[in-house]
Motif scaffolding. Structure first.
Motif, short mmCIF file in Angstrom:
data_model
loop_
_atom_site.label_atom_id
_atom_site.label_comp_id
_atom_site.label_asym_id
_atom_site.label_seq_id
_atom_site.Cartn_x
_atom_site.Cartn_y
_atom_site.Cartn_z
N LYS A 87 -13.76 -4.25 1.82
CA LYS A 87 -13.35 -5.48 2.32
C LYS A 87 -12.10 -5.68 1.70
CE LYS A 87 -14.26 -10.51 1.76
NZ LYS A 87 -14.64 -11.30 1.09
N GLU A 88 -12.08 -5.66 0.16
CA GLU A 88 -10.92 -5.90 -0.53
C GLU A 88 -9.58 -5.09 -0.07
OE1 GLU A 88 -10.43 -8.89 -2.46
OE2 GLU A 88 -12.40 -9.33 -1.84
N LYS A 89 -9.90 -3.73 -0.04
CA LYS A 89 -9.01 -2.72 0.49
C LYS A 89 -8.27 -3.40 1.98
CE LYS A 89 -6.30 0.69 -0.31
NZ LYS A 89 -5.23 0.68 -1.17
N THR A 90 -9.23 -3.91 2.89
CA THR A 90 -8.89 -4.06 4.18
C THR A 90 -8.06 -5.42 4.03
OG1 THR A 90 -10.91 -3.30 5.12
CG2 THR A 90 -9.67 -4.75 6.23
N LEU A 91 -8.25 -6.31 3.11
CA LEU A 91 -7.29 -7.57 2.79
C LEU A 91 -6.05 -7.24 2.52
CD1 LEU A 91 -9.97 -10.04 1.54
CD2 LEU A 91 -8.93 -10.16 3.83
N GLU A 92 -5.94 -6.35 1.50
CA GLU A 92 -4.89 -5.92 0.82
C GLU A 92 -3.86 -5.22 1.75
OE1 GLU A 92 -3.49 -2.19 -1.98
OE2 GLU A 92 -5.37 -3.40 -2.61
N GLU A 93 -4.48 -4.41 2.64
CA GLU A 93 -3.63 -3.85 3.68
C GLU A 93 -3.10 -4.38 4.77
OE1 GLU A 93 -2.58 -0.84 3.32
OE2 GLU A 93 -3.95 0.12 1.68
N LEU A 94 -4.24 -5.28 5.19
CA LEU A 94 -3.77 -6.40 6.15
C LEU A 94 -2.50 -7.31 5.72
CD1 LEU A 94 -7.28 -7.49 7.37
CD2 LEU A 94 -5.37 -6.66 8.82
N GLU A 95 -2.53 -7.75 4.44
CA GLU A 95 -1.62 -8.51 3.98
C GLU A 95 -0.10 -7.74 3.88
OE1 GLU A 95 -3.27 -9.96 0.14
OE2 GLU A 95 -4.72 -11.42 1.31
N GLU A 96 -0.05 -6.35 3.33
CA GLU A 96 0.77 -5.75 3.23
C GLU A 96 1.47 -5.48 4.82
OE1 GLU A 96 -0.25 -2.23 1.47
OE2 GLU A 96 -0.41 -3.31 -0.52
N ALA A 97 0.64 -5.31 5.54
CA ALA A 97 1.02 -5.15 7.13
C ALA A 97 1.78 -6.42 7.62
CB ALA A 97 -0.08 -4.58 7.90
N ILE A 98 1.15 -7.60 7.42
CA ILE A 98 1.58 -8.76 7.84
C ILE A 98 2.98 -9.09 7.32
CG2 ILE A 98 1.10 -11.24 7.75
CD1 ILE A 98 -1.74 -10.62 8.37
N HIS A 99 3.18 -8.55 6.07
CA HIS A 99 4.47 -9.01 5.22
C HIS A 99 5.35 -8.14 5.98
CE1 HIS A 99 7.26 -9.84 2.17
NE2 HIS A 99 7.33 -8.70 1.85
N LYS A 100 4.99 -6.88 6.12
CA LYS A 100 6.13 -5.84 6.53
C LYS A 100 6.51 -6.10 7.99
CE LYS A 100 7.21 -2.58 3.75
NZ LYS A 100 8.39 -2.23 3.28
N ASP A 126 3.91 2.07 9.43
CA ASP A 126 3.10 2.72 8.39
C ASP A 126 2.00 1.82 7.91
OD1 ASP A 126 4.42 5.27 8.70
OD2 ASP A 126 5.95 4.84 7.15
N GLU A 127 2.40 0.71 7.65
CA GLU A 127 1.52 -0.49 7.29
C GLU A 127 0.45 -0.81 8.02
OE1 GLU A 127 1.26 -1.35 4.05
OE2 GLU A 127 3.10 -0.39 3.45
N LEU A 128 0.74 -0.93 9.49
CA LEU A 128 -0.31 -0.88 10.41
C LEU A 128 -1.23 0.17 10.50
CD1 LEU A 128 1.98 -2.69 13.19
CD2 LEU A 128 0.44 -3.92 11.80
N VAL A 129 -0.85 1.24 10.40
CA VAL A 129 -1.76 2.32 10.37
C VAL A 129 -2.59 2.17 9.25
CG1 VAL A 129 -1.91 5.01 9.96
CG2 VAL A 129 -0.30 4.11 11.78
N GLU A 130 -2.26 1.95 8.03
CA GLU A 130 -3.03 1.67 6.97
C GLU A 130 -4.20 0.55 7.03
OE1 GLU A 130 -0.90 1.67 3.19
OE2 GLU A 130 0.25 3.38 3.72
N ALA A 131 -3.72 -0.40 7.60
CA ALA A 131 -4.44 -1.64 7.97
C ALA A 131 -5.52 -1.27 8.84
CB ALA A 131 -3.71 -2.82 8.30
N GLN A 132 -5.05 -0.33 9.80
CA GLN A 132 -6.06 0.01 10.89
C GLN A 132 -7.23 0.92 10.26
OE1 GLN A 132 -4.29 1.96 14.32
NE2 GLN A 132 -6.21 1.79 15.71
#
Length: 172
Positions: A87-100, A126-132
């Motif tokens: 869950k925490e990793k998903t939130l981190e990746e989503l925040e990075e993807a949204i920012h980019k 790249d960030e969207l792939v990590e979030a996915q």
């Protein structure tokens, strides 16, 4: 990386290959070939196995193996698949993807982007792939631990997309 062959053996558990073969309407030899990675599991059999076992890890692995794209099941030495960690990793990746994504302009035609602008688009993707990948694991882990049906979640989602006019028909 666990392959579908290993997952199939795990999902079969103590059941004999012949028992599973009869349930899936294939030969025992076919099950053996799938489990020994001598033959790819056909699409219809993969769908039947998802209906039978409802295993999100299998769904992710089959999708990646068949297309060579999409999320891949993470099983390396540094992965932590505890639901809180995922869950925490998903939130981190989503925040990075949204920012980019917020900081990437897609206003002008993509073929007219400068090298710098194109690089920014690639970084956002790249960030969207990590979030996915993170979201796929969060869904899988929570479904596996809670007993919530992974296949039912997707079926319900497809029906809602159809009702909203985004899909022409839902195949089940």
């Amino acid at each position: 990386m666990k392959r579908t062959s290993k997952l199939l053996r795990e999902m079969r558990g103590s059941k004999h290959q012949q028992q599973l073969a009869e349930e899936m309407n294939v030969s025992r030899e076919s099950i053996s070939k799938y489990e020994n990675n001598r033959t790819k599991i056909p699409t219809d059999v993969s769908k039947g196995l998802m209906d039978k076992f409802n295993n999100p890890q299998f769904a992710i692995t089959v999708g990646q193996e068949y297309t060579g794209t999409g999320p891949i099941w993470l099983d390396g030495p540094n992965v932590d698949l505890h639901r809180s960690s995922v869950k925490e990793k998903t939130l981190e990746e989503l925040e990075e993807a949204i920012h980019k994504l917020r900081n990437t302009s897609l206003a002008k035609p993509l073929q007219n982007l400068t090298a710098y602008e194109l690089h920014a688009v690639k970084e956002a993707l790249d960030e969207l792939v990590e979030a996915q990948t993170a979201m796929a694991h969060l869904m899988a882990v929570v479904c596996m631990e809670s007993g919530i049906s992974y296949t039912d979640l997707w079926s319900q989602h497809y029906r809602s997309l159809q009702q909203a006019g985004y899909l022409g028909c839902v195949t089940e």
